[in-house]
Design an enzyme around this catalytic site. Structure first.
Site, PDB file in Angstrom:
ATOM      1  CG  ASP A 116     -18.849  24.701  33.632  1.00  0.00           C
ATOM      2  OD1 ASP A 116     -19.075  23.537  33.653  1.00  0.00           O
ATOM      3  OD2 ASP A 116     -19.416  25.190  34.613  1.00  0.00           O
ATOM      4  CG  PHE A 163     -28.577  16.667  26.187  1.00  0.00           C
ATOM      5  CD1 PHE A 163     -28.424  17.376  25.032  1.00  0.00           C
ATOM      6  CD2 PHE A 163     -27.721  17.157  27.166  1.00  0.00           C
ATOM      7  CE1 PHE A 163     -27.883  18.665  25.105  1.00  0.00           C
ATOM      8  CE2 PHE A 163     -27.028  18.347  27.140  1.00  0.00           C
ATOM      9  CZ  PHE A 163     -27.005  18.964  26.126  1.00  0.00           C
TER      10      PHE A 163
END
Ligand code: IMP
Length: 200
Positions: free
Chosen positions: A75, A158
């Site tokens: 995460d 990104f």
């Protein structure tokens, strides 16, 4: 019990994104048989925890329990000091259903303007959790600190990469070559810690 990774071992990667497998395989140093939760048709749990580590652990435990095999989850996200750590665990969600990071980056700038903040300190975090089906779970975190810059610059990365200049750098993550970013990234640092803890 032996909490170590053994060469050739099968590891369930708790993701439905098959694109993550080559990257994770390279970061682990190869040598493992990686299969995704998606390939095993495991359902995705809701990410209900309030920290990166908590959500990584929740996903890894869920996949390990359902598959009966060792499972790895990650995460990650961007935290902005002046926004008390936001977007944080909501980094992906700030981009909306269309996963539009131009929107998410504009939101960061707008929130800073709204409160008149001049502090541009920020950091990326990557939490990794490796869970065994019978309970134990190892969680590590890698962090890279830096400053935000507006407007966003560069199209090599990104997510929030075009906004972020890591400490000691002049280019944003969006302008850096991927190998140069990888050398200092939160994700690389987290995998280094995981390997140090789990590989002899
Ligand atoms: P996750 O897939 O739930 O871990 O979501 C992570 C989100 O955080 C991604 O969608 C990106 O928006 C952001 N993020 C995490 N790591 C990076 C990075 O290295 N560069 C840019 N954005 C990142």
């Amino acid at each position: 019990m032996n909490l170590k990774l053994i060469k050739g071992m099968r590891i369930v990667v708790a993701t439905h994104n098959p694109g993550k497998v080559p990257e994770i395989s390279a970061l682990l140093g190869g040598n493992y048989e990686l299969v995704t939760a998606g390939q095993l048709n495991l359902p995705e749990p809701e990410e209900t925890e309030s920290t990166f580590g908590g959500n990584a652990m929740l996903k890894a435990r869920h996949a390990a329990q359902l598959s009966g095999q060792v499972a790895l989850a990650d995460d990650s996200g961007l935290s902005v000091a002046a926004l008390h750590g936001a977007p944080g665990i909501f980094s992906a969600r700030w981009a909306g259903p269309g996963k539009d990071f131009a929107v998410a980056m504009a939101k960061v700038e707008q929130r800073l303007e709204e409160i008149g903040a001049t502090d541009r300190a920020a950091w990326f975090t990557s939490a990794l959790a490796l869970a065994w089906p019978d309970g134990p779970c190892v969680v590590v975190e890698g962090v890279v600190r830096g400053q935000l810059t507006f407007p966003p610059r560069g199209d090599k990365g990104f997510g929030y990469d075009p906004l972020f200049i890591a400490e000691g750098q002049t280019l944003t993550f969006g302008e850096m070559d991927p190998a140069a970013k990888d050398a200092i990234s939160h994700r690389t640092r987290a995998f280094e810690k995981l390997k140090a803890a789990l590989i002899d």
